[in-house]
Write a protein that holds these residues in place. Structure first.
Motif, short mmCIF file in Angstrom:
data_model
loop_
_atom_site.label_atom_id
_atom_site.label_comp_id
_atom_site.label_asym_id
_atom_site.label_seq_id
_atom_site.Cartn_x
_atom_site.Cartn_y
_atom_site.Cartn_z
N ARG A 88 -3.50 73.76 2.57
CA ARG A 88 -2.65 74.14 1.44
C ARG A 88 -1.87 72.89 1.04
O ARG A 88 -0.99 72.44 1.78
N PRO A 89 -2.20 72.33 -0.13
CA PRO A 89 -1.62 71.05 -0.52
C PRO A 89 -0.09 71.01 -0.47
O PRO A 89 0.50 69.97 -0.18
N GLU A 90 0.54 72.16 -0.73
CA GLU A 90 2.00 72.17 -0.74
C GLU A 90 2.61 72.33 0.66
O GLU A 90 3.82 72.18 0.84
N GLU A 147 -10.73 60.14 0.45
CA GLU A 147 -9.48 60.86 0.61
C GLU A 147 -9.49 62.13 -0.22
O GLU A 147 -10.07 62.19 -1.30
N GLY A 148 -8.85 63.18 0.31
CA GLY A 148 -8.59 64.41 -0.41
C GLY A 148 -7.12 64.74 -0.24
O GLY A 148 -6.35 63.97 0.33
N SER A 149 -6.72 65.90 -0.72
CA SER A 149 -5.34 66.32 -0.55
C SER A 149 -5.07 66.52 0.94
O SER A 149 -5.74 67.32 1.61
N ARG A 150 -4.13 65.76 1.48
CA ARG A 150 -3.74 65.85 2.89
C ARG A 150 -4.91 65.62 3.85
O ARG A 150 -4.90 66.11 4.97
N ALA A 151 -5.90 64.87 3.44
CA ALA A 151 -7.07 64.64 4.31
C ALA A 151 -7.67 63.27 4.03
O ALA A 151 -7.73 62.81 2.88
N ASP A 166 -13.20 69.77 0.52
CA ASP A 166 -13.55 68.55 -0.20
C ASP A 166 -15.07 68.41 -0.21
O ASP A 166 -15.67 68.08 0.82
N GLU A 167 -15.69 68.67 -1.32
CA GLU A 167 -17.15 68.58 -1.41
C GLU A 167 -17.55 67.11 -1.41
O GLU A 167 -17.08 66.31 -2.21
#
Length: 405
Positions: free
Chosen positions: A183-185, A369-373, A220-221
């Motif tokens: 959850r990005p937030e 990179e992805g959101s929080r990853a 994240d595809e």
């Protein structure tokens, strides 16, 4: 963005994968930012059970890789750092140098191109004629060779264990990831097979053979799929035939280095590997078949594109896998005196090779990179050699991400 209390997290950074890249990342983060809470999840009962612990233990010089690429820069830097790390912590290692030997006239231009590439990468290289080859390796025959003095060997499993200890991270073994809730937030929550939930601010994917699957679990595809290639080895029953490391001239169209001879730190000589498609991501023998994983490989368009483009090369590798005599003939190109009884089966490895949809074999390390990853999506050889610089790069991205939350 919603501010979540630090107490709500089990750690700041959750690294999935206890191979040498994952453990180097944990080490780099805690060294750069002391006090950062790092947890490593590894599905096996100990570290370095797959790519890290199933290779020939070579500290690569970086001569093969395209100048300016991550592989070239990180291998050259990583080789020097790996020797220093091993010396500092008393881990078995040796800087042996190696020969790259041309046995056919058509290989000579490629050998000369390697000389130039080595010099562009800042690697000292010595060119040798047939008589000079014998000074290094009396039993080896060739038309010409180059000697690369910075190549060595080490105990990469020992390095991984030391990284785990020195990082101060919490290492959880036997913890396979089955679900990821990002959850990005808020952050990332991971469910393991034991039913444990681990909550972190940032996830690092160093899952090796399963890195693309973990990226998809995270949401994240990836533009790549891991296609596993098994590398099959023999052990030389007469190790006195080889003093050090002897390689053929590689085909630049492939990321594989061909059947080579490697005297390890234990004094034994590994012969191999060849490279054949594995029928499972951990398919260390023809009898290991996992239908779901095999179906995933077959369904990826890039797998069929590889087969169409490189079927001749693949057929030769397959022949050497199924025929010991064919494998022996490949070895005899370098070492004419070897006999069939000299080759004793040794444990195989599996290379996690990222492949694009069009069949292109990803040639460089790939970090996304992805959101929080942060995902490490291609880190086959020379990743063990380059693991300390790779860990720092991944760690830098992670700490930048934490700083922006």
């Amino acid at each position: 963005m919603v501010q979540v209390p630090v107490e709500a997290y089990d750690c700041d950074v959750l690294v999935v994968g206890g191979g040498i890249v994952g453990l180097s990342t944990a080490y780099a983060i805690t060294r750069a930012a002391p006090g950062t809470r790092v947890t490593v999840l590894e599905k096996e009962p100990g570290p370095a059970r797959h790519q890290t612990g199933r290779n020939s233990g070579v500290i690569h010089s970086g001569i093969y890789y395209r100048p300016g690429s991550l592989k070239a820069r990180y291998a050259v830097r990583g080789a020097a750092e790996m020797v220093k790390f091993c010396a500092e912590y008393g881990i078995a290692h040796a800087v042996t140098g190696k020969l790259i030997v041309a046995t056919e006239r058509e290989e000579l231009p490629r050998l000369h191109a390697l000389v130039q590439r080595g010099r562009e990468n800042g690697i000292p290289v010595r060119e040798l004629g047939p008589a000079q080859i014998g000074e290094y390796e009396p039993e080896v025959r060739g038309l010409a060779a180059i000697h690369v003095g910075t190549t060595g060997v080490c105990d990469f499993v020992g390095v991984a264990r030391q990284l785990a200890q020195a990082s101060g991270a919490e290492i959880r073994y036997g913890a396979r990831v089955v679900r990821v809730d990002r959850r990005p937030e808020r952050g990332v929550a991971v469910l393991t097979t034991g039913g444990d939930v681990v909550r972190a601010r940032v996830l690092v994917n160093c899952a090796g053979l399963y890195c693309d699957e973990l990226a998809r679990l995270t949401g994240d595809e990836s533009e790549v799929r891991i296609v596993p290639f098994r590398g099959e080895y023999y052990e030389l029953a007469r190790p006195e035939l080889v003093r050090g490391l002897v390689y053929p001239v590689p085909d630049p169209a492939f990321p594989f280095l061909g059947v080579h001879l490697t005297r390890g730190i234990d004094g034994g000589v590994h012969v191999g590997p060849n490279a054949v498609p594995a029928l499972a991501r951990e398919g260390y023998g023809w009898g290991v078949v996992r239908p779901r994983e095999l179906a995933g490989t077959v369904a990826w368009p890039g797998s069929w594109a590889i087969a169409r483009q490189h079927w001749r090369y693949g057929a030769g590798e397959l022949h050497r896998s199924l025929s010991k005599r064919a494998f022996l003939e490949a070895v005899r190109r370098l070492l004419p005196g070897v006999e069939g009884d000299d080759l004793v089966r040794a444990p195989a490895g599996v290379r996690a090779q990222a492949v694009l949809r069009d069949g292109t074999l990803v040639d460089d390390f790939l970090i996304r990179e992805g959101s929080r990853a942060v995902h490490v999506l291609n880190a086959p050889s020379p990743a063990a050699t380059a693991s300390l610089p790779i860990g720092r790069e991944v760690g830098r991205r992670v700490l930048d991400m934490l700083g922006s939350l």
